[in-house]
Scaffold this motif. Structure first.
Motif, PDB file in Angstrom:
ATOM      1  N   ASN A  98      17.819  68.441  82.236  1.00 52.80           N
ATOM      2  CA  ASN A  98      17.491  69.698  82.795  1.00 52.80           C
ATOM      3  C   ASN A  98      18.000  69.980  84.328  1.00 52.80           C
ATOM      4  O   ASN A  98      18.110  71.101  84.810  1.00 52.80           O
ATOM      5  N   LYS A  99      18.281  69.023  85.010  1.00 49.38           N
ATOM      6  CA  LYS A  99      19.133  69.247  86.106  1.00 49.38           C
ATOM      7  C   LYS A  99      20.539  69.537  86.095  1.00 49.38           C
ATOM      8  O   LYS A  99      21.146  70.166  87.021  1.00 49.38           O
ATOM      9  N   LYS A 100      20.874  69.382  84.905  1.00 44.85           N
ATOM     10  CA  LYS A 100      22.619  69.622  84.739  1.00 44.85           C
ATOM     11  C   LYS A 100      22.623  71.060  84.116  1.00 44.85           C
ATOM     12  O   LYS A 100      23.599  71.770  84.234  1.00 44.85           O
ATOM     13  N   TYR A 101      21.636  71.426  82.952  1.00 42.65           N
ATOM     14  CA  TYR A 101      21.757  72.678  82.120  1.00 42.65           C
ATOM     15  C   TYR A 101      20.342  73.392  82.249  1.00 42.65           C
ATOM     16  O   TYR A 101      19.343  72.826  82.439  1.00 42.65           O
ATOM     17  N   LYS A 102      20.715  74.565  82.027  1.00 39.82           N
ATOM     18  CA  LYS A 102      19.718  75.565  81.757  1.00 39.82           C
ATOM     19  C   LYS A 102      19.870  76.292  80.649  1.00 39.82           C
ATOM     20  O   LYS A 102      20.841  76.460  80.010  1.00 39.82           O
ATOM     21  N   ILE A 103      18.567  76.274  79.654  1.00 35.94           N
ATOM     22  CA  ILE A 103      18.625  76.759  78.338  1.00 35.94           C
ATOM     23  C   ILE A 103      18.296  78.269  78.196  1.00 35.94           C
ATOM     24  O   ILE A 103      17.166  78.530  78.753  1.00 35.94           O
ATOM     25  N   LEU A 104      19.061  79.074  78.233  1.00 38.12           N
ATOM     26  CA  LEU A 104      18.598  80.499  78.000  1.00 38.12           C
ATOM     27  C   LEU A 104      18.640  80.954  76.499  1.00 38.12           C
ATOM     28  O   LEU A 104      19.381  80.619  75.727  1.00 38.12           O
ATOM     29  N   PHE A 105      17.498  81.785  75.926  1.00 40.87           N
ATOM     30  CA  PHE A 105      17.398  82.259  74.647  1.00 40.87           C
ATOM     31  C   PHE A 105      16.663  83.578  74.662  1.00 40.87           C
ATOM     32  O   PHE A 105      16.556  84.186  75.746  1.00 40.87           O
ATOM     33  N   ASN A 106      16.437  84.023  73.388  1.00 38.40           N
ATOM     34  CA  ASN A 106      16.050  85.398  73.012  1.00 38.40           C
ATOM     35  C   ASN A 106      16.924  86.600  73.488  1.00 38.40           C
ATOM     36  O   ASN A 106      16.638  87.657  74.157  1.00 38.40           O
ATOM     37  N   GLU A 107      17.916  86.404  72.826  1.00 39.83           N
ATOM     38  CA  GLU A 107      19.006  87.391  72.798  1.00 39.83           C
ATOM     39  C   GLU A 107      19.629  87.812  74.213  1.00 39.83           C
ATOM     40  O   GLU A 107      19.421  88.882  74.694  1.00 39.83           O
ATOM     41  N   VAL A 108      19.861  86.814  75.055  1.00 41.05           N
ATOM     42  CA  VAL A 108      20.441  86.878  76.297  1.00 41.05           C
ATOM     43  C   VAL A 108      21.872  87.827  76.138  1.00 41.05           C
ATOM     44  O   VAL A 108      22.422  87.189  75.623  1.00 41.05           O
ATOM     45  N   GLY A 109      21.897  88.792  76.906  1.00 44.33           N
ATOM     46  CA  GLY A 109      23.219  89.624  77.150  1.00 44.33           C
ATOM     47  C   GLY A 109      24.240  88.769  77.720  1.00 44.33           C
ATOM     48  O   GLY A 109      23.733  88.077  78.881  1.00 44.33           O
ATOM     49  N   TYR A 110      25.256  88.738  77.447  1.00 41.60           N
ATOM     50  CA  TYR A 110      26.662  88.268  78.034  1.00 41.60           C
ATOM     51  C   TYR A 110      27.831  88.958  78.286  1.00 41.60           C
ATOM     52  O   TYR A 110      28.430  89.596  77.174  1.00 41.60           O
ATOM     53  N   PHE A 111      28.209  89.160  79.509  1.00 45.55           N
ATOM     54  CA  PHE A 111      29.444  90.062  79.802  1.00 45.55           C
ATOM     55  C   PHE A 111      30.664  89.162  79.616  1.00 45.55           C
ATOM     56  O   PHE A 111      30.861  88.234  80.477  1.00 45.55           O
ATOM     57  N   TYR A 112      31.425  88.920  78.445  1.00 45.51           N
ATOM     58  CA  TYR A 112      32.225  88.171  78.271  1.00 45.51           C
ATOM     59  C   TYR A 112      33.904  88.481  78.787  1.00 45.51           C
ATOM     60  O   TYR A 112      34.606  87.781  78.741  1.00 45.51           O
ATOM     61  N   THR A 113      34.035  89.551  79.341  1.00 45.99           N
ATOM     62  CA  THR A 113      35.261  89.842  80.042  1.00 45.99           C
ATOM     63  C   THR A 113      34.938  90.459  81.283  1.00 45.99           C
ATOM     64  O   THR A 113      33.822  90.543  81.751  1.00 45.99           O
ATOM     65  N   LYS A 114      36.100  90.524  82.269  1.00 39.24           N
ATOM     66  CA  LYS A 114      36.042  90.814  83.575  1.00 39.24           C
ATOM     67  C   LYS A 114      35.566  91.987  83.776  1.00 39.24           C
ATOM     68  O   LYS A 114      34.901  92.467  84.933  1.00 39.24           O
ATOM     69  N   THR A 115      35.600  93.001  82.702  1.00 40.37           N
ATOM     70  CA  THR A 115      35.231  94.390  83.124  1.00 40.37           C
ATOM     71  C   THR A 115      33.858  94.515  82.846  1.00 40.37           C
ATOM     72  O   THR A 115      33.345  95.675  83.334  1.00 40.37           O
ATOM     73  N   ARG A 116      33.263  93.693  82.313  1.00 40.91           N
ATOM     74  CA  ARG A 116      31.718  93.367  82.193  1.00 40.91           C
ATOM     75  C   ARG A 116      31.358  94.445  81.074  1.00 40.91           C
ATOM     76  O   ARG A 116      30.851  94.390  80.158  1.00 40.91           O
ATOM     77  N   GLU A 117      30.932  95.641  81.926  1.00 38.47           N
ATOM     78  CA  GLU A 117      30.060  96.648  81.172  1.00 38.47           C
ATOM     79  C   GLU A 117      30.913  97.199  79.880  1.00 38.47           C
ATOM     80  O   GLU A 117      30.349  97.599  79.040  1.00 38.47           O
TER      81      GLU A 117
END
Length: 203
Positions: free
Chosen positions: A71-90
């Protein structure tokens, strides 16, 4: 006297933004069965929810990770978390069922979609409409996630009872549910065994 031909333009129905599931390579991907919402056959909530099996699997994996992950190394996110996967983001964003994120990268919540690449992404089926893009969607989304810096993408297919494990520097593989897969840092999941124990109420 020749009559002028009149070309009729096809009227396009404007699809509301709330029916957009993701934007992949600047292309809008809509929720599965979004047409039934437009026609009034279904309320929008009916196509945005997960099945009980999908939710069960996500819950099972998250519980498994909470017990085994640092838990000190990682955080678990779930429930359809949105992710900007490019630098343009939006312009481009994806929904993630489960994301394991390094705490070094994720300092604190920003109130926006995730802007740093998770270490691992786990997907259980999809809510995306595949009528136009087809099964290529799974490979395109996986490639984009890996290209953005995600180290491992795991797809769980409930109907076929198969799991796809994809890594940028290794050969992608598809295995059955009873196969031991490493999620991260030596943490192993055998989905078939885990589900069987869960249904029996065992730890």
């Amino acid at each position: 006297m020749a009559t002028a031909s009149v070309k009729k333009k096809k009227s396009k129905v404007k699809i509301p933004d709330y029916l957009v599931y993701e934007i992949l390579d600047n292309k809008k991907i809509y929720y599965k069965n979004y047409e039934k919402v437009l026609s009034g056959q279904l309320p929008k909530e009916a196509i945005m929810g997960s099945s009980d099996l999908q939710s069960w699997i996500v819950s099972l994996i998250v519980e498994h990770l909470y017990k085994a992950l640092d838990n000190k190394k990682y955080k678990i996110l779930f429930n359809e978390v949105g992710y900007f996967y490019t630098k343009t983001r939006e312009g481009n964003w994806l929904n993630l069922d489960i994301a394991i994120v390094s705490r070094e990268k994720l300092k604190k919540p920003q109130g926006t979609y995730l802007k740093v690449p998770p270490e691992v992404v786990i997907e259980v089926d999809t809510k995306a409409d595949l009528s136009e893009i087809g099964d290529e969607y799974f490979f395109l989304k996986t490639k984009r996630l890996l290209k953005s810096g995600v180290k491992k993408v795991i797809w769980i297919y409930t109907q076929a009872k198969k799991i796809m494990v994809a890594q940028d520097d290794k050969e992608w593989k598809i295995v059955d549910w009873n196969y031991d897969i490493e999620i991260i840092d030596g943490i192993i999941l055998n989905l078939d065994e885990a589900l069987e124990k869960e249904l029996k109420g065992e730890e």
